[in-house]
Every structure is written in C-alpha cells, then in structure tokens.
Design a protein around this motif. Structure first.
Motif, PDB file in Angstrom:
ATOM      1  N   ILE A   2       0.841  -1.198   0.000  1.00 11.96           N
ATOM      2  CA  ILE A   2       0.000   0.000   0.000  1.00 11.96           C
ATOM      3  C   ILE A   2       0.883   1.257   0.000  1.00 11.96           C
ATOM      4  CG2 ILE A   2      -1.618   1.347   1.432  1.00 11.96           C
ATOM      5  CD1 ILE A   2      -3.078  -0.892   0.096  1.00 11.96           C
ATOM      6  N   ILE A   3       0.595   2.167  -0.905  1.00 16.02           N
ATOM      7  CA  ILE A   3       1.271   3.471  -0.913  1.00 16.02           C
ATOM      8  C   ILE A   3       0.683   4.241   0.276  1.00 16.02           C
ATOM      9  CG2 ILE A   3       1.602   5.604  -2.241  1.00 16.02           C
ATOM     10  CD1 ILE A   3       1.248   3.863  -4.794  1.00 16.02           C
ATOM     11  N   PRO A   4       1.525   4.771   1.183  1.00 14.55           N
ATOM     12  CA  PRO A   4       0.989   5.283   2.458  1.00 14.55           C
ATOM     13  C   PRO A   4       0.305   6.642   2.341  1.00 14.55           C
ATOM     14  CG  PRO A   4       3.335   5.650   2.392  1.00 14.55           C
ATOM     15  CD  PRO A   4       2.991   4.904   1.119  1.00 14.55           C
ATOM     16  N   LEU A   5      -0.541   6.788   1.315  1.00 20.47           N
ATOM     17  CA  LEU A   5      -1.219   8.063   1.078  1.00 20.47           C
ATOM     18  C   LEU A   5      -2.716   7.854   1.066  1.00 20.47           C
ATOM     19  CD1 LEU A   5       0.872   9.305  -1.983  1.00 20.47           C
ATOM     20  CD2 LEU A   5       1.229   9.900   0.426  1.00 20.47           C
ATOM     21  N   GLU A   6      -3.455   8.794   1.639  1.00 21.98           N
ATOM     22  CA  GLU A   6      -4.901   8.824   1.477  1.00 21.98           C
ATOM     23  C   GLU A   6      -5.167   9.834   0.369  1.00 21.98           C
ATOM     24  OE1 GLU A   6      -6.851   9.380   5.266  1.00 21.98           O
ATOM     25  OE2 GLU A   6      -6.247   7.338   5.800  1.00 21.98           O
ATOM     26  N   VAL A   7      -5.670   9.346  -0.744  1.00 22.72           N
ATOM     27  CA  VAL A   7      -5.959  10.216  -1.886  1.00 22.72           C
ATOM     28  C   VAL A   7      -7.425  10.638  -1.758  1.00 22.72           C
ATOM     29  CG1 VAL A   7      -6.035  10.361  -4.410  1.00 22.72           C
ATOM     30  CG2 VAL A   7      -4.287   8.936  -3.281  1.00 22.72           C
ATOM     31  N   VAL A   8      -7.624  11.893  -1.333  1.00 16.68           N
ATOM     32  CA  VAL A   8      -8.989  12.383  -1.106  1.00 16.68           C
ATOM     33  C   VAL A   8      -9.395  13.248  -2.294  1.00 16.68           C
ATOM     34  CG1 VAL A   8     -10.418  13.894   0.344  1.00 16.68           C
ATOM     35  CG2 VAL A   8      -8.861  12.246   1.404  1.00 16.68           C
ATOM     36  N   ASP A  39     -17.400  13.696  -1.234  1.00 14.40           N
ATOM     37  CA  ASP A  39     -15.947  13.460  -1.257  1.00 14.40           C
ATOM     38  C   ASP A  39     -15.696  11.982  -1.014  1.00 14.40           C
ATOM     39  OD1 ASP A  39     -16.015  13.030   1.555  1.00 14.40           O
ATOM     40  OD2 ASP A  39     -15.694  15.160   1.933  1.00 14.40           O
ATOM     41  N   HIS A  40     -14.478  11.552  -1.263  1.00 15.53           N
ATOM     42  CA  HIS A  40     -14.120  10.158  -1.005  1.00 15.53           C
ATOM     43  C   HIS A  40     -12.626  10.016  -0.888  1.00 15.53           C
ATOM     44  CE1 HIS A  40     -14.052   9.262  -5.642  1.00 15.53           C
ATOM     45  NE2 HIS A  40     -14.205  10.550  -5.459  1.00 15.53           N
ATOM     46  N   LYS A  41     -12.230   8.926  -0.238  1.00 14.53           N
ATOM     47  CA  LYS A  41     -10.817   8.652   0.001  1.00 14.53           C
ATOM     48  C   LYS A  41     -10.443   7.359  -0.707  1.00 14.53           C
ATOM     49  CE  LYS A  41      -9.489   6.222   3.252  1.00 14.53           C
ATOM     50  NZ  LYS A  41      -9.025   4.835   3.432  1.00 14.53           N
ATOM     51  N   LEU A  42      -9.395   7.419  -1.511  1.00 13.37           N
ATOM     52  CA  LEU A  42      -8.924   6.233  -2.225  1.00 13.37           C
ATOM     53  C   LEU A  42      -7.533   5.868  -1.738  1.00 13.37           C
ATOM     54  CD1 LEU A  42      -9.866   7.335  -5.887  1.00 13.37           C
ATOM     55  CD2 LEU A  42     -11.267   5.981  -4.303  1.00 13.37           C
ATOM     56  N   GLU A  43      -7.227   4.585  -1.822  1.00 14.07           N
ATOM     57  CA  GLU A  43      -5.862   4.145  -1.540  1.00 14.07           C
ATOM     58  C   GLU A  43      -5.401   3.276  -2.702  1.00 14.07           C
ATOM     59  OE1 GLU A  43      -5.043   2.560   2.369  1.00 14.07           O
ATOM     60  OE2 GLU A  43      -6.499   3.930   3.279  1.00 14.07           O
ATOM     61  N   PHE A  44      -4.130   3.365  -2.980  1.00  9.87           N
ATOM     62  CA  PHE A  44      -3.552   2.601  -4.081  1.00  9.87           C
ATOM     63  C   PHE A  44      -2.408   1.749  -3.551  1.00  9.87           C
ATOM     64  CE2 PHE A  44      -5.606   6.242  -5.983  1.00  9.87           C
ATOM     65  CZ  PHE A  44      -6.147   5.758  -7.158  1.00  9.87           C
ATOM     66  N   GLY A  45      -2.113   0.667  -4.287  1.00 12.39           N
ATOM     67  CA  GLY A  45      -1.003  -0.203  -3.891  1.00 12.39           C
ATOM     68  C   GLY A  45      -0.203  -0.605  -5.113  1.00 12.39           C
TER      69      GLY A  45
END
Ligand code: TMP
Ligand code: ASP
Length: 238
Positions: A85-91, A174-180
């Motif tokens: 997991i990339i340690p970012l919250e993409v909002v 709004d929404h929060k995405l996470e990427f890996g």
C-alpha cells in the motif's frame, strides 16, 4: 483451517491464503473516527461494506480500471491482490465538507468549481497530515510518474463514481482512495470503497448516508448503511 493474519487495521484484517499473490481482506464491524479516538461497532457493517466494495470494484474492473479485486471468499471476505500500500490517502472532493470546511472556514455543502484532490499521510499517530506533492517526492513515498498516475486515475475514478452514485440518487461529496503496488510495480486501486470512506448525501434532501452518521452521532447508522448496500446491490449484481 483459519487463515493467518498478515495485518490488522481498525476496520479490516488482511489474511494470507495458499497463493502468495492473493490475500483475504476481511471486513470488521468495528468503526472508529478521529484517528481512532472515537470507537464503536456498527452492526453488520463488515458484511455490508464488503458487499458494497466488491460490487463497486467489479464495476470499475469492467470499465478498465486496475484494482486489487479478485472476488469474494465469503460475505465479508474479499479476495485481493497482495500489494504494497502506498501510504497516502488520496482524497477527492466535489463539495466542501469535513476537514476542508474547517480548514478554510467555508460552509459545508458549498460546491467546488472543480474536483479538488488532496493527499494525506496515512499515519494515525500524526493525525494524517495534509501533504503537498513536494513532501511526497522528497520523502520518497511516490515518484513523480506515480504521482501523475495517482492524480489522473483519482480524477477518472471520481468521474465514474460521481455518475454511479448520482444514478442511485446520491451525491458524491468526497471520497478517500488508496492505491497499492503489485510486485511488478503496477499501481492498482486498493483498500475499499464504502460509506466509511465516502461522503454520500441524498440528492434533494442532503441526508447523510455515510460514516458521518457515526462520527457525528446522527443516529440510524446501521439502517443507513443497509440502505446504501441495498441500492448498490440492486444496481450492480455480482
Ligand atoms: P475529511 O473531510 O475528514 O478530510 O475526509 C475526507 C474524506 O475522506 C471523507 O469522505 C472521509 C474520508 N476519510 C477516510 O476514509 N479516512 C480518514 O482517516 C479520513 C480522515 C477521512
Ligand atoms: N478512519 C479514521 C479513524 O478511525 C477517520 C475517519 O474515518 O473519520 O480514525
């Protein structure tokens, strides 16, 4: 045989499977807010969020997005690619709410002229601080090329999800995405898409249909999650 836990977070557990490239993402009923300061249980949330997430990830896959989704293992267990997991919250925000309203003193519900993307560090102890692209590059959390991809992919997913929720009579605030990253470096959408990580307002009434019901003690939490699940399940068969 029960599967060994690889990692346990606040609302989910990752379990190993016989396939080293595949994990089980188990959805718990636990709910937290304010970086874990407020804790509770939302009855059946694990099952409901797993069902919502699986259907949305499948829809995104069918539209050509790369995601970690591989299928369901049970009604609250999703099979997913093993990723870092990339340690970012993409909002991504379409309407002012939550921390954005607070930071700028702008009323919740104010429309934004264009979708706003923000990156936060995934770190509860630090209170998920807001980051600039320069922070992300300087600390090495993602490369310049990866940031270009995350920014563009986030906006593409926002466009699809805004249209999808609107078809259910719901505004995606709004929404929060996470990427890996998969082992070969490919970036895929990971984590979950559920009312825990989205703000969903009923079109016409602005009734909150997301985790703000829990965060702000608005009542009818379970009922509202179930209602969202019913709408998603009716629109997106598995
Ligand atoms: P915020 O307004 O509190 O910054 O939240 C923006 C969106 O991100 C909202 O839909 C809730 C979601 N979110 C999470 O999924 N996890 C978090 O830890 C936070 C702070 C927000
Ligand atoms: N998930 C975060 C927490 O538990 C914040 C939130 O969703 O409000 O603290």
């Amino acid at each position: 045989m029960t599967n060994e836990i690889l990692r346990e977070g606040k609302s989910k557990k990752l379990l190993i499977t016989e396939d080293p490239e595949v994990l089980i993402q188990y959805f718990k009923d636990d709910a937290t807010a304010f970086n874990g300061e407020k804790k509770g249980i939302i009855e059946s949330k694990g099952r409901v969020n797993c069902q919502i997430s699986a259907r949305i990830f499948k829809m995104l896959e069918e539209k050509g997005f790369l995601t970690h989704y591989r299928g369901l293992a049970s009604d609250r267990e999703m099979l997913v690619d093993r990723v870092d997991i990339i340690p970012l919250e993409v909002v991504i925000r379409n309407v002012v709410a939550g921390s954005l309203a607070k930071r700028f003193g702008i009323e919740e519900g104010t429309a934004l002229a264009e979708p706003l993307q923000e990156f936060f560090l995934k770190d509860d102890d630090l209170g998920d601080p807001l980051l600039t692209r320069n922070h992300i590059l300087a600390f090495g959390w993602a490369t310049n090329e990866e940031m270009d991809y995350l920014a563009a992919e986030g906006l593409r997913i926002n466009a699809v999800m805004t249209e999808f929720w609107a078809s259910l009579g719901i505004r995606l605030v709004d929404h929060k995405l996470e990427f890996g990253r998969r082992a070969d470096g490919t970036i895929v959408l990971a984590d979950e898409i559920t009312p825990d990580g989205c703000r969903l307002w009923e079109i016409g009434t602005d009734r909150k249909m997301d985790k703000d019901r829990f965060r702000r003690s608005l009542g009818k939490v379970e009922e509202t999650y179930a209602e969202v699940c019913d709408k998603v399940s009716a629109a997106l068969p598995l």
